[in-house]
Design an enzyme around this catalytic site. Structure first.
Site, PDB file in Angstrom:
ATOM      1  N   THR A 206       0.833  -1.209   0.000  1.00  0.00           N
ATOM      2  CA  THR A 206       0.000   0.000   0.000  1.00  0.00           C
ATOM      3  C   THR A 206       0.864   1.255   0.000  1.00  0.00           C
ATOM      4  O   THR A 206       0.589   2.216  -0.728  1.00  0.00           O
ATOM      5  CB  THR A 206      -0.919   0.020   1.233  1.00  0.00           C
ATOM      6  OG1 THR A 206      -1.755  -1.155   1.217  1.00  0.00           O
ATOM      7  CG2 THR A 206      -1.801   1.251   1.237  1.00  0.00           C
TER       8      THR A 206
ATOM      9  N   TRP B  31       2.482   1.589  -3.410  1.00  0.00           N
ATOM     10  CA  TRP B  31       1.505   1.983  -4.428  1.00  0.00           C
ATOM     11  C   TRP B  31       1.430   3.504  -4.527  1.00  0.00           C
ATOM     12  O   TRP B  31       1.278   4.061  -5.608  1.00  0.00           O
ATOM     13  CB  TRP B  31       0.132   1.414  -4.084  1.00  0.00           C
ATOM     14  CG  TRP B  31      -0.922   1.741  -5.108  1.00  0.00           C
ATOM     15  CD1 TRP B  31      -1.253   1.016  -6.211  1.00  0.00           C
ATOM     16  CD2 TRP B  31      -1.783   2.894  -5.118  1.00  0.00           C
ATOM     17  NE1 TRP B  31      -2.263   1.639  -6.914  1.00  0.00           N
ATOM     18  CE2 TRP B  31      -2.605   2.788  -6.279  1.00  0.00           C
ATOM     19  CE3 TRP B  31      -1.944   3.995  -4.291  1.00  0.00           C
ATOM     20  CZ2 TRP B  31      -3.571   3.745  -6.593  1.00  0.00           C
ATOM     21  CZ3 TRP B  31      -2.891   4.950  -4.608  1.00  0.00           C
ATOM     22  CH2 TRP B  31      -3.697   4.813  -5.750  1.00  0.00           C
ATOM     23  N   HIS B  32       1.564   4.168  -3.384  1.00  0.00           N
ATOM     24  CA  HIS B  32       1.462   5.621  -3.369  1.00  0.00           C
ATOM     25  C   HIS B  32       2.708   6.297  -3.920  1.00  0.00           C
ATOM     26  O   HIS B  32       2.640   7.442  -4.366  1.00  0.00           O
ATOM     27  CB  HIS B  32       1.180   6.116  -1.949  1.00  0.00           C
ATOM     28  CG  HIS B  32      -0.231   5.930  -1.522  1.00  0.00           C
ATOM     29  ND1 HIS B  32      -0.682   4.758  -0.939  1.00  0.00           N
ATOM     30  CD2 HIS B  32      -1.319   6.742  -1.603  1.00  0.00           C
ATOM     31  CE1 HIS B  32      -1.985   4.876  -0.681  1.00  0.00           C
ATOM     32  NE2 HIS B  32      -2.386   6.063  -1.071  1.00  0.00           N
ATOM     33  N   GLY B  33       3.834   5.643  -3.880  1.00  0.00           N
ATOM     34  CA  GLY B  33       5.036   6.274  -4.411  1.00  0.00           C
ATOM     35  C   GLY B  33       6.273   5.425  -4.222  1.00  0.00           C
ATOM     36  O   GLY B  33       6.360   4.625  -3.288  1.00  0.00           O
TER      37      GLY B  33
ATOM     38  N   PHE C 164       0.812   9.932  -7.780  1.00  0.00           N
ATOM     39  CA  PHE C 164       0.656   8.561  -7.338  1.00  0.00           C
ATOM     40  C   PHE C 164       0.129   7.677  -8.447  1.00  0.00           C
ATOM     41  O   PHE C 164       0.053   6.477  -8.289  1.00  0.00           O
ATOM     42  CB  PHE C 164      -0.278   8.489  -6.115  1.00  0.00           C
ATOM     43  CG  PHE C 164       0.152   9.439  -5.022  1.00  0.00           C
ATOM     44  CD1 PHE C 164       1.459   9.485  -4.613  1.00  0.00           C
ATOM     45  CD2 PHE C 164      -0.777  10.291  -4.442  1.00  0.00           C
ATOM     46  CE1 PHE C 164       1.851  10.360  -3.618  1.00  0.00           C
ATOM     47  CE2 PHE C 164      -0.385  11.168  -3.431  1.00  0.00           C
ATOM     48  CZ  PHE C 164       0.926  11.206  -3.029  1.00  0.00           C
TER      49      PHE C 164
END
Length: 471
Positions: free
Chosen positions: A318, A321-323, A471
């Site tokens: 998770t 996934w954002h960066g 993102f």
């Protein structure tokens, strides 16, 4: 092209809507697909090829993964599903994480491998997850494969949710791709929802974001404990209204075209535990990881050690996934630790006092956004230290008090707007004698005023970032 731009509001969207509703129903998916490509090409024309390639891969692997296909060979569905996983995860690894892994290798082994410096394709994290979930659901037999390529392409490229979600699963809109609820009432609901989202983004997120930007760029002599807290609180509200506002606009646009997308936010700041917070914040992402990673790993129906491992994997994913940066990994691990602690003993303690739960959630969520925004882990540590007086910072400063006075009203509006109080107040008025008629009369006025004020902010202001583009 941003939803919160005059080009979109007064040129692109009206043209799409007029074209969509004057053509025969049978061609409306084609209209949506073509205009979605135009929308995407506005920012990155080169990467249209990549998105179309992903759609072709999803179409072919979806057909092959369909367990109901006649004469399908024994291992064909499995191979097709694995192929879809390899393609989509491979795309993300290459475009989003190659430089991150090269940098990590250089740091660990002392090498000097040159990074690629690839531009991140807009929306790749969203449409990769959508096409991947489509093929997996087909393989599991939860939905039939789409035989019409145009319908699948429309689903993948659909501009309302293309660049920032919510992550719309094919299974939730499969029927709507063929037959949608296109009505005046549905359209009006969409306009209202879009306007609310636009106001949240332009009036609240952008204004509060200016406060965060001001404090972030302050000289060292202007910093204080109060300024540090005010800055990260501003960022917390900025990213909430930025992303939830964009989700509202996406849901509203979907309704204008007859689609019903699932909700993505449900007042997360009223949560009493981090577990509850993640059931309310970016719900489409949380449910995606739950269904396609956490449960396949065994979920919580395993030994305690394996369950902790599952949580760690899901939250590391998770975060990434954002960066592609260590601060996002740390952010994911931070929440993994909190969720494990709550499951083991904290949740019972929190349930004894709702007020304690609210304070606990807001404190830890605000601190989490220090990690989320930080360029480096060291920088995050320095900011957190400043929030608690490290380095001999004064408790307050003239600049902090000035910023608090200047932005106090919008912060109060942000606090109220992040709760269900406005919605509950409207519902309560509707239940009174004549209340429903009053609301029906006032709503158009509020809508027009909201659009007018939002437009004025867009025309007059130059600060209009969209945080989730990265993102």
């Amino acid at each position: 092209m941003l939803f919160s731009s005059t080009t979109f509001l007064f040129a692109f969207l009206p043209i799409v809507l007029i074209t969509y509703y004057i053509v025969p129903r049978i061609t409306r998916n084609l209209v949506l697909f073509i205009f979605s490509l135009v929308f995407y090409a506005w920012g990155e024309p080169v990467y249209i090829v990549l998105m179309i390639a992903s759609t072709i891969v999803a179409y072919i692997t979806g057909l092959l993964a369909d367990k109901q296909r006649k004469n399908a060979k024994k291992y064909t569905p499995l191979i097709a599903m694995i192929g879809a996983v390899v393609w989509n995860i491979g795309l993300l690894l290459f475009f989003k994480y190659t430089d991150f892994f090269i940098g990590a290798a250089n740091s660990i082994f002392g090498t000097q491998i040159k990074t690629l410096g690839l531009a991140l394709p807009i929306g790749i994290s969203f449409y990769s997850f959508q096409t991947l979930s489509y093929v997996i659901d087909v393989y599991k037999g939860e939905v039939r494969s789409q035989k019409n390529f145009l319908d699948l392409a429309t689903y993948v490229a659909l501009f309302p949710q293309l660049i920032a979600g919510p992550i719309v699963r094919y299974i939730d809109v499969a029927e709507q791709l063929k037959k949608r609820n296109e009505s005046i009432e549905h359209f009006a609901q969409g306009v209202w929802r879009f306007s609310i989202g636009l106001g949240k983004k332009v009036i609240l997120a952008n204004t509060i974001g200016e406060l965060f930007d001001t404090i972030s760029n302050s000289a060292q002599s202007e910093l204080s404990v109060a300024a540090s807290w005010l800055g990260i609180i501003a960022y917390t509200f900025q990213i909430y209204f930025d992303f939830s506002g964009y989700s509202d606009m996406a849901i509203g646009l979907g309704k204008m075209f007859g689609f019903d997308f699932l909700e993505n936010f449900n007042y997360p700041f009223i949560s009493r535990s981090i577990t509850e917070f993640w059931r309310r914040w970016h719900m489409s992402l949380g449910s995606w990881f739950r269904d396609y990673l956490y449960i396949p790993l065994g979920g919580n129906r395993v030994s305690a050690g394996r369950w902790i491992f599952n949580i760690a994997v899901v939250w590391a994913a998770t975060g990434l996934w954002h960066g592609a940066a260590w601060n996002f990994v740390a952010w994911g691990v931070y929440f993994a630790v909190l969720l494990v602690l709550e499951k083991l003993f904290l949740k019972k303690w929190l349930e004894r006092s709702p007020a304690r739960g609210h304070i606990y959630v807001m404190l830890l969520v605000i601190i989490s956004f220090v990690l989320f925004d930080a360029a480096t882990l060291r920088g995050a540590g320095e900011t957190i230290g400043a929030m608690f007086g490290a380095g001999g910072l004064p408790a307050a400063s003239f600049e902090a008090l000035y910023n608090l006075r200047s932005y106090g009203v919008v912060l109060i509006l942000g606090i109220i707007g992040s709760t269900p109080l406005p919605k509950l107040a409207v519902e309560r008025i509707r239940k009174t004698s004549g209340g429903s008629a009053l609301i029906n009369a006032v709503e158009p006025i509020v809508l027009i005023a909201l659009l007018a004020v939002s437009t004025a902010f867009l025309i007059d202001g130059s600060f209009n970032p969209f945080l989730y583009f990265r993102f």
